[in-house]
Design a protein around this motif. Structure first.
Motif, short mmCIF file in Angstrom:
data_model
loop_
_atom_site.label_atom_id
_atom_site.label_comp_id
_atom_site.label_asym_id
_atom_site.label_seq_id
_atom_site.Cartn_x
_atom_site.Cartn_y
_atom_site.Cartn_z
N HIS A 1 0.83 -1.21 0.00
CA HIS A 1 0.00 0.00 0.00
C HIS A 1 0.87 1.26 0.00
O HIS A 1 0.56 2.23 -0.70
CB HIS A 1 -0.92 0.00 1.22
CG HIS A 1 -2.21 -0.72 1.00
ND1 HIS A 1 -3.28 -0.15 0.36
CD2 HIS A 1 -2.60 -1.98 1.32
CE1 HIS A 1 -4.28 -1.01 0.30
NE2 HIS A 1 -3.90 -2.13 0.88
N ARG B 1 2.33 1.71 -3.45
CA ARG B 1 1.32 2.22 -4.38
C ARG B 1 1.05 3.70 -4.14
O ARG B 1 0.92 4.48 -5.09
CB ARG B 1 0.02 1.43 -4.21
CG ARG B 1 -1.12 1.91 -5.13
CD ARG B 1 -2.42 1.19 -4.81
NE ARG B 1 -3.50 1.65 -5.68
CZ ARG B 1 -4.24 2.73 -5.45
NH1 ARG B 1 -4.01 3.47 -4.37
NH2 ARG B 1 -5.21 3.07 -6.29
N ASP C 1 0.73 4.39 -14.59
CA ASP C 1 -0.60 3.78 -14.59
C ASP C 1 -0.50 2.26 -14.60
O ASP C 1 -1.25 1.57 -13.89
CB ASP C 1 -1.40 4.26 -15.81
CG ASP C 1 -1.94 5.67 -15.64
OD1 ASP C 1 -2.02 6.12 -14.48
OD2 ASP C 1 -2.29 6.30 -16.65
N ILE D 1 0.72 1.04 -11.14
CA ILE D 1 -0.35 1.15 -10.14
C ILE D 1 -1.40 0.07 -10.36
O ILE D 1 -1.93 -0.51 -9.41
CB ILE D 1 -0.97 2.56 -10.20
CG1 ILE D 1 0.05 3.60 -9.73
CG2 ILE D 1 -2.22 2.64 -9.34
CD1 ILE D 1 -0.37 5.04 -9.98
N ALA D 2 -1.70 -0.22 -11.62
CA ALA D 2 -2.69 -1.26 -11.94
C ALA D 2 -2.24 -2.63 -11.43
O ALA D 2 -3.06 -3.46 -11.04
CB ALA D 2 -2.94 -1.30 -13.44
N ASP E 1 -3.13 -2.74 -7.82
CA ASP E 1 -4.59 -2.88 -7.69
C ASP E 1 -5.01 -4.32 -7.94
O ASP E 1 -5.91 -4.84 -7.25
CB ASP E 1 -5.30 -1.94 -8.67
CG ASP E 1 -5.11 -0.47 -8.32
OD1 ASP E 1 -4.78 -0.19 -7.14
OD2 ASP E 1 -5.27 0.38 -9.21
N PHE F 1 -4.22 -6.37 -4.84
CA PHE F 1 -5.18 -6.15 -3.75
C PHE F 1 -6.52 -6.82 -4.06
O PHE F 1 -7.18 -7.36 -3.15
CB PHE F 1 -5.38 -4.65 -3.53
CG PHE F 1 -4.14 -3.94 -3.06
CD1 PHE F 1 -3.30 -4.53 -2.13
CD2 PHE F 1 -3.80 -2.69 -3.55
CE1 PHE F 1 -2.14 -3.88 -1.69
CE2 PHE F 1 -2.66 -2.04 -3.13
CZ PHE F 1 -1.83 -2.64 -2.20
N ALA F 2 -6.93 -6.79 -5.32
CA ALA F 2 -8.18 -7.44 -5.70
C ALA F 2 -8.09 -8.95 -5.49
O ALA F 2 -9.04 -9.58 -5.00
CB ALA F 2 -8.52 -7.12 -7.15
N LEU G 1 -9.24 -2.22 -1.99
CA LEU G 1 -8.15 -1.35 -1.50
C LEU G 1 -8.30 -1.07 -0.01
O LEU G 1 -7.36 -1.26 0.77
CB LEU G 1 -8.14 -0.05 -2.30
CG LEU G 1 -6.88 0.82 -2.19
CD1 LEU G 1 -5.70 0.12 -2.83
CD2 LEU G 1 -7.12 2.17 -2.85
N GLN H 1 -8.26 6.95 2.70
CA GLN H 1 -8.97 5.97 1.88
C GLN H 1 -10.43 5.85 2.32
O GLN H 1 -11.33 5.74 1.48
CB GLN H 1 -8.27 4.62 1.95
CG GLN H 1 -6.87 4.60 1.37
CD GLN H 1 -6.84 4.96 -0.10
OE1 GLN H 1 -7.81 4.78 -0.83
NE2 GLN H 1 -5.72 5.50 -0.56
#
Length: 346
Positions: free
Chosen positions: A124, A127, A194, A197-198, A201, A204-205, A226, A280
């Protein structure tokens, strides 16, 4: 160790650590310095006791090592230790203050994090660093264009579209060839950020799908992969907090008090605790507010009445506070959030 040590306070340093041991009466019976790598050997020599440290970088790792040798590890926030430092400040005084603070019955302790929690927390933070780099890059691109009379509306999408137009029109006035190449380089860096960062993500998903607690947290409005992963990394099962309101207070989502003489005075939110998690939750509350306010549930009716009385931003923070309390209840009870049952947020 011949002397029985009841509490061992450790002031962690990069290379050297200061140690102060207290006996059962609270008297100092040990003062010494040790290299960080020798602390594990020291832990094996000591009889089981309370080991106290400030919750700083490296404390969780050392805490797990001491715990494996039967010691009770107590981590504290540095701001709670500071009042116990006597006279001149040095490493020995800090270690003594840490040991003394750990003996107080009203002291608040930080839960010892597992390696998995630290891994998620590190992801985290990485990111968030990339998000900051991307924001700085976008702001610089806007400033470059503004200095040349090119004003772009707010929003990343508007800027991205305008950059594409500028680079496709070689005769655009006010933009030299060198600046055009610089803008092209900015767009390449932007796209690379981008992509990076993806990747976070996606991690985390995937974590939120595999972890049962994260799946339960995701049933709360405004809480996605997130926030769910960040919550679990920061508080685990939320066993450190006795009530949901304690978690909201730790996150700084409650009014700051300046009460004296029995006259209550409440100011803006305190903004204490985990700033990243607070940010967040506020973003999640802002995104969920319109949808939640439209629903005919206890939470929706409460939020609709709140919006009618206060400023929009105040309602967003109040909803973030409510989400934090709901998250505490979900973690402690091991149940999914039921939208029609607001009592779960108590």
């Amino acid at each position: 160790m011949k002397t029985k040590i009841s509490v061992l306070g450790i002031d962690i340093g990069k290379n050297l650590c200061s140690l102060v041991g207290l006996d059962t009466s609270g008297a100092v019976v040990l003062r010494r310095r040790a290299k960080r790598e020798t602390l594990v050997g020291l832990a094996a020599q000591l009889s089981p006791c309370v080991v106290a440290m400030e919750a700083c970088c490296g404390a969780h790792h050392l805490g797990r090592l001491f715990a494996t040798h039967g010691h009770e590890v107590r981590l504290m926030s540095p701001e709670y230790v500071r009042p116990y430092v006597k006279a001149q400040k040095n490493d020995d005084r800090d270690a003594e203050a840490i040991a003394e603070a750990a003996t107080r019955p009203t002291m608040r302790f930080v839960e010892l994090k597992t390696q998995d929690q630290l891994d998620i927390q590190t992801l985290h933070r990485s990111r968030d660093r990339l998000i900051g780099e991307r924001t700085a890059l976008i702001n610089q691109a806007r400033a470059i264009l503004l200095e040349r009379g090119i004003v772009v509306p707010k929003g990343k999408r508007h800027l991205e579209e305008r950059l594409g137009v500028l680079l496709d029109e070689p005769d655009e006035r006010g933009l030299s060839g060198r600046m055009r190449r610089l803008i092209a380089d900015v767009r390449v860096q932007w796209r690379e950020l981008d992509k990076r960062i993806a990747v976070f993500d996606a991690e985390f998903a995937a974590f939120a799908k595999e972890n049962e607690d994260a799946r339960r947290l995701a049933t709360i409005p405004g809480v996605g992969a997130l926030i769910a992963s960040a919550l679990l990394a920061a508080i685990g099962k939320a066993e450190t907090f006795k009530h949901g309101r304690d978690l909201a207070a730790w996150l700084g989502l409650v009014p700051r008090q300046a009460t004296t003489g029995g006259k209550p005075k409440l100011l803006g939110i305190s903004k204490r605790g985990n700033a990243y998690l607070r940010k967040q939750l506020i973003h999640g509350a802002r995104a969920a507010l319109p949808h939640v306010a439209e629903r005919d549930t206890r939470l929706g009716r409460w939020l609709k009445g709140l919006i009618a009385r206060v400023h929009h931003n105040v309602a967003v923070v109040a909803l973030a506070n409510k989400l934090a309390r709901i998250a505490w209840a979900v973690l402690r009870r091991g149940e999914k959030f039921a939208a029609g049952n607001l009592s779960a947020a108590a």
